[in-house]
Enzyme design. Structure first.
Site, PDB file in Angstrom:
ATOM      1  N   ALA A   1      19.748  21.852  35.501  1.00  0.00           N
ATOM      2  CA  ALA A   1      19.115  20.711  36.175  1.00  0.00           C
ATOM      3  C   ALA A   1      18.339  21.215  37.374  1.00  0.00           C
ATOM      4  O   ALA A   1      18.598  22.301  37.894  1.00  0.00           O
ATOM      5  CB  ALA A   1      20.179  19.714  36.650  1.00  0.00           C
TER       6      ALA A   1
ATOM      7  N   THR B   1      26.594  13.980  38.706  1.00  0.00           N
ATOM      8  CA  THR B   1      26.893  13.894  40.133  1.00  0.00           C
ATOM      9  C   THR B   1      27.372  12.497  40.523  1.00  0.00           C
ATOM     10  O   THR B   1      27.020  11.514  39.862  1.00  0.00           O
ATOM     11  CB  THR B   1      25.612  14.231  40.928  1.00  0.00           C
ATOM     12  OG1 THR B   1      25.767  13.830  42.279  1.00  0.00           O
ATOM     13  CG2 THR B   1      24.392  13.494  40.388  1.00  0.00           C
ATOM     14  N   ASP B   2      28.102  12.401  41.634  1.00  0.00           N
ATOM     15  CA  ASP B   2      28.497  11.075  42.145  1.00  0.00           C
ATOM     16  C   ASP B   2      27.309  10.360  42.784  1.00  0.00           C
ATOM     17  O   ASP B   2      27.393   9.164  43.079  1.00  0.00           O
ATOM     18  CB  ASP B   2      29.664  11.196  43.142  1.00  0.00           C
ATOM     19  CG  ASP B   2      29.333  11.999  44.396  1.00  0.00           C
ATOM     20  OD1 ASP B   2      28.256  12.616  44.454  1.00  0.00           O
ATOM     21  OD2 ASP B   2      30.170  12.009  45.317  1.00  0.00           O
ATOM     22  N   GLU B   3      26.190  11.078  42.968  1.00  0.00           N
ATOM     23  CA  GLU B   3      25.038  10.448  43.623  1.00  0.00           C
ATOM     24  C   GLU B   3      24.413   9.359  42.755  1.00  0.00           C
ATOM     25  O   GLU B   3      23.636   8.535  43.249  1.00  0.00           O
ATOM     26  CB  GLU B   3      23.994  11.507  44.022  1.00  0.00           C
ATOM     27  CG  GLU B   3      24.571  12.489  45.025  1.00  0.00           C
ATOM     28  CD  GLU B   3      23.551  13.446  45.611  1.00  0.00           C
ATOM     29  OE1 GLU B   3      22.383  13.058  45.773  1.00  0.00           O
ATOM     30  OE2 GLU B   3      23.930  14.589  45.912  1.00  0.00           O
TER      31      GLU B   3
ATOM     32  N   TYR C   1      16.148  12.692  42.657  1.00  0.00           N
ATOM     33  CA  TYR C   1      17.173  13.532  42.019  1.00  0.00           C
ATOM     34  C   TYR C   1      18.244  12.668  41.354  1.00  0.00           C
ATOM     35  O   TYR C   1      18.514  12.799  40.161  1.00  0.00           O
ATOM     36  CB  TYR C   1      17.834  14.459  43.050  1.00  0.00           C
ATOM     37  CG  TYR C   1      19.148  15.049  42.590  1.00  0.00           C
ATOM     38  CD1 TYR C   1      19.200  15.923  41.497  1.00  0.00           C
ATOM     39  CD2 TYR C   1      20.357  14.724  43.227  1.00  0.00           C
ATOM     40  CE1 TYR C   1      20.412  16.445  41.057  1.00  0.00           C
ATOM     41  CE2 TYR C   1      21.568  15.252  42.798  1.00  0.00           C
ATOM     42  CZ  TYR C   1      21.591  16.104  41.710  1.00  0.00           C
ATOM     43  OH  TYR C   1      22.781  16.628  41.269  1.00  0.00           O
TER      44      TYR C   1
ATOM     45  N   LYS D   1      19.227  12.091  37.372  1.00  0.00           N
ATOM     46  CA  LYS D   1      20.566  12.362  36.823  1.00  0.00           C
ATOM     47  C   LYS D   1      21.134  11.097  36.180  1.00  0.00           C
ATOM     48  O   LYS D   1      21.772  11.154  35.133  1.00  0.00           O
ATOM     49  CB  LYS D   1      21.511  12.882  37.912  1.00  0.00           C
ATOM     50  CG  LYS D   1      21.202  14.274  38.419  1.00  0.00           C
ATOM     51  CD  LYS D   1      21.316  15.365  37.359  1.00  0.00           C
ATOM     52  CE  LYS D   1      22.748  15.622  36.914  1.00  0.00           C
ATOM     53  NZ  LYS D   1      22.830  16.808  36.010  1.00  0.00           N
TER      54      LYS D   1
ATOM     55  N   GLY E   1      15.663   7.706  52.826  1.00  0.00           N
ATOM     56  CA  GLY E   1      16.615   7.160  51.846  1.00  0.00           C
ATOM     57  C   GLY E   1      17.969   7.833  51.875  1.00  0.00           C
ATOM     58  O   GLY E   1      18.727   7.769  50.900  1.00  0.00           O
TER      59      GLY E   1
END
Ligand code: NAD
Length: 355
Positions: free
Chosen positions: A83, A134-136, A160, A164, A296
């Site tokens: 990624a 990812t937890d994002e 990003y 994801k 952000g």
């Protein structure tokens, strides 16, 4: 003994997964990696000459090459880590994130599905496509009592995390629509050895050692849940080999820290390990400089990892304190690795790898 295809295996987490599999299991690994700026073959040097390890420089957006890899390697499991991973780079130039994270994941899913559909029934059932995320993708939390669970709605904030999130949805759709046996894991911020020096912790260590400013975004009050990378690698292997197909597992370290606290911890460890500071620096923490916040910027991430603990018995071995000590010591003992990254010479490394 299984054959595991690892995408992005020359990156920070991917190389930890590969070192774990080669050192701690009897499985074989084939790494496919494009070797972007984030890919570093020196991170695979400890296992590069093991006969159970193989490497090929491959872009996951290239379908024909992927088909050849599947046909020749015949993997029983795919662990997909390739990624574009740096939020700041996604703000400056989102195109590569859409290309690799979304189109690349789609291309890899199709290559995997095409290979999987030709397998006999038993092998088809046992095959796993494990997507590492990812937890994002969940956005951020403002209430300190809340945690991300596997059912938290998606609300990504950056290019990003949006890319994801898109890739996670594709993987779930390939499971639901085509029956591909998939697994998805969503993990919190990782730290540890072989971390590319643009990320917070290695950046702070290396800047402090050089007597340079330690840039902290905004007021440094953003909270992240930190997990030592080797704990993550072990969790990923357990999910890939024992997880229930079609399921999602959140992985976290129970280590919520404000960014500014992390930077203070780096400074305190360096005071202990390297008391002789660069000229003109009285205390490492004097180098801290607050800079304009990232657009952000998410306020807080925190993972509820109860499901993986309950179902697979995984818990982190490192506390934040023990993991940070190991990390700072690793950077102090491995200056060759990071100096080659800083001067760019790591991209010429080939180490006589196969493929
Ligand atoms: P990284 O940036 O260190 O490594 C990514 C690797 O993928 C590199 O080796 C790069 O060369 C390779 N790559 C990039 N584009 C490619 C392409 N088109 N084809 C083949 N290879 C390509 O990333 P990381 O920090 O190791 O993260 C690995 C995965 O884990 C990512 O999917 C990321 O979203 C996820 N993740 C990371 C974190 C973290 O804190 N770093 C946390 C949770 C999840």
């Amino acid at each position: 003994m299984s054959r595991i295809l690892v995408t992005g295996g020359a990156g920070f987490i991917g190389s930890a997964v590969v070192r774990y599999i080669i050192n701690e299991t009897t499985d074989s690994v084939m790494v496919v990696d494009k070797l972007t700026y984030a890919g570093n073959l020196a991170s695979l040097a400890p296992v590069a000459r093991n006969p159970r390890f193989a490497f090929a420089q491959v872009d996951i957006c290239e379908r024909q090459v992927l088909d050849q890899v599947f046909a020749t390697y015949q993997p029983e499991c795919v662990m997909h880590l390739a990624a574009e991973s740096h939020v700041d780079r996604s703000i400056d130039g989102p195109a590569a994130f859409i290309e690799t994270n979304i189109v690349g994941t789609y291309t890899l899913l199709e290559a995997a599905r095409s290979f999987w559909s030709t397998l006999p029934d038993g092998k088809k059932r046992d095959f796993r496509f494990h997507h590492i995320s990812t937890d994002e993708v969940y956005g951020d939390l403002h209430n300190s009592n809340n945690f991300f669970t596997e059912t938290t709605p998606y609300a990504p904030s950056s290019p990003y995390s949006a890319s994801k999130a898109g890739s996670d949805h594709l993987v779930r759709a390939w499971s639901r629509t085509y029956g591909l046996p998939t697994l998805v894991t969503n993990c919190s911020n990782n730290y540890g050895p072989y971390h590319f020096p643009e990320k917070l912790i290695p950046l702070m260590i290396l800047n402090a050692l050089a007597g340079k400013a330690l840039p902290v975004y905004g007021d440094g009050q953003q909270v992240r849940d930190w997990l030592y990378v080797e704990d993550h690698a072990r969790a990923l292997y357990q999910v890939a080999t024992r997880g229930q197909a079609g399921e999602t597992y959140n992985i976290g370290g129970h280590n919520e820290r404000k960014n500014i606290e992390v930077v203070h911890m780096v400074c305190a460890l360096l005071e202990e390990f390297v008391p002789q500071k660069p000229a003109g620096v009285a205390h490492y923490q004097d180098l801290i400089t607050f800079v304009t916040d990232r657009p952000g910027h998410d306020v807080r991430y925190a993972i509820d990892a109860a499901k993986i603990e309950r179902e697979l018995g995984w818990i982190p071995k490192e506390t934040f304190e023990s993991g940070m000590r190991k990390t700072v010591q690793w950077y102090l003992s491995n200056d060759k690795w990071w100096k080659q990254v800083l001067d760019g010479s790591y991209q010429g490394e080939r180490l006589g790898l196969k493929g």
